[in-house]
Scaffold this motif. Structure first.
Motif, PDB file in Angstrom:
ATOM      1  N   CYS A  11       0.831  -1.204   0.000  1.00  0.00           N
ATOM      2  CA  CYS A  11       0.000   0.000   0.000  1.00  0.00           C
ATOM      3  C   CYS A  11       0.868   1.258   0.000  1.00  0.00           C
ATOM      4  O   CYS A  11       1.719   1.437   0.870  1.00  0.00           O
ATOM      5  N   GLY A  12       0.634   2.140  -0.946  1.00  0.00           N
ATOM      6  CA  GLY A  12       1.398   3.377  -1.044  1.00  0.00           C
ATOM      7  C   GLY A  12       1.218   4.285   0.163  1.00  0.00           C
ATOM      8  O   GLY A  12       2.179   4.891   0.644  1.00  0.00           O
ATOM      9  N   LYS A  13      -0.010   4.417   0.678  1.00  0.00           N
ATOM     10  CA  LYS A  13      -0.255   5.261   1.856  1.00  0.00           C
ATOM     11  C   LYS A  13       0.478   4.693   3.069  1.00  0.00           C
ATOM     12  O   LYS A  13       1.034   5.426   3.882  1.00  0.00           O
ATOM     13  N   SER A  14       0.476   3.371   3.177  1.00  0.00           N
ATOM     14  CA  SER A  14       1.165   2.719   4.289  1.00  0.00           C
ATOM     15  C   SER A  14       2.673   2.928   4.171  1.00  0.00           C
ATOM     16  O   SER A  14       3.343   3.253   5.155  1.00  0.00           O
ATOM     17  N   ARG A  15       3.208   2.784   2.970  1.00  0.00           N
ATOM     18  CA  ARG A  15       4.645   3.005   2.765  1.00  0.00           C
ATOM     19  C   ARG A  15       5.022   4.456   3.057  1.00  0.00           C
ATOM     20  O   ARG A  15       6.060   4.729   3.659  1.00  0.00           O
ATOM     21  N   SER A  16       4.172   5.399   2.655  1.00  0.00           N
ATOM     22  CA  SER A  16       4.455   6.813   2.911  1.00  0.00           C
ATOM     23  C   SER A  16       4.445   7.120   4.404  1.00  0.00           C
ATOM     24  O   SER A  16       5.294   7.859   4.899  1.00  0.00           O
ATOM     25  N   THR A  17       3.474   6.554   5.117  1.00  0.00           N
ATOM     26  CA  THR A  17       3.412   6.754   6.565  1.00  0.00           C
ATOM     27  C   THR A  17       4.623   6.140   7.239  1.00  0.00           C
ATOM     28  O   THR A  17       5.232   6.751   8.129  1.00  0.00           O
TER      29      THR A  17
END
Length: 114
Positions: A11-17
């Motif tokens: 997940c991109g949002k998870s990686r960004s967080t």
């Protein structure tokens, strides 16, 4: 400060967080890949409670059948039962610190608890 992220590396949002958390020198970080190691039902209920959310607000609707199953409006018990059977229904990433819990969508919401 200790922080735990319930993370999905796909997940991109998870990686960004995760990147925000890893960029902080003052964070003692625990990463839990929740699809491999899901939180217990009681832990998940506690996370939503501490985030000030109903469990239905933490249901992943993208690429799931959650809406068709009525999970977005169901009571917490029904939603938590479904999430225990299918952890992919848990929206990510959830982050917990001593200051609280946030569903980090967008990722910058993590700053509220750091």
């Amino acid at each position: 400060m200790k922080a735990t992220i319930w993370h999905n590396p796909e997940c991109g949002k998870s990686r960004s967080t995760l990147a925000i958390l890893q960029g902080r020198q003052d964070i003692d970080l625990t990463v839990v890949e929740y699809l491999k190691t899901p939180p217990s039902r009681s832990k998940l209920a506690q996370l939503y409670r501490d985030a000030g959310m109903r469990a239905a607000e933490g249901v992943r609707t993208f690429k799931t059948d959650a809406e068709e199953r009525g999970l977005t409006t169901a009571d917490d018990e029904t939603v938590l039962d479904a999430m225990m059977v299918e952890p992919r229904l848990i929206e990510r990433p959830l982050v917990e610190t001593e200051k609280g819990v946030r569903l980090c969508r967008p990722p910058e919401r993590v700053e509220e608890i750091l």
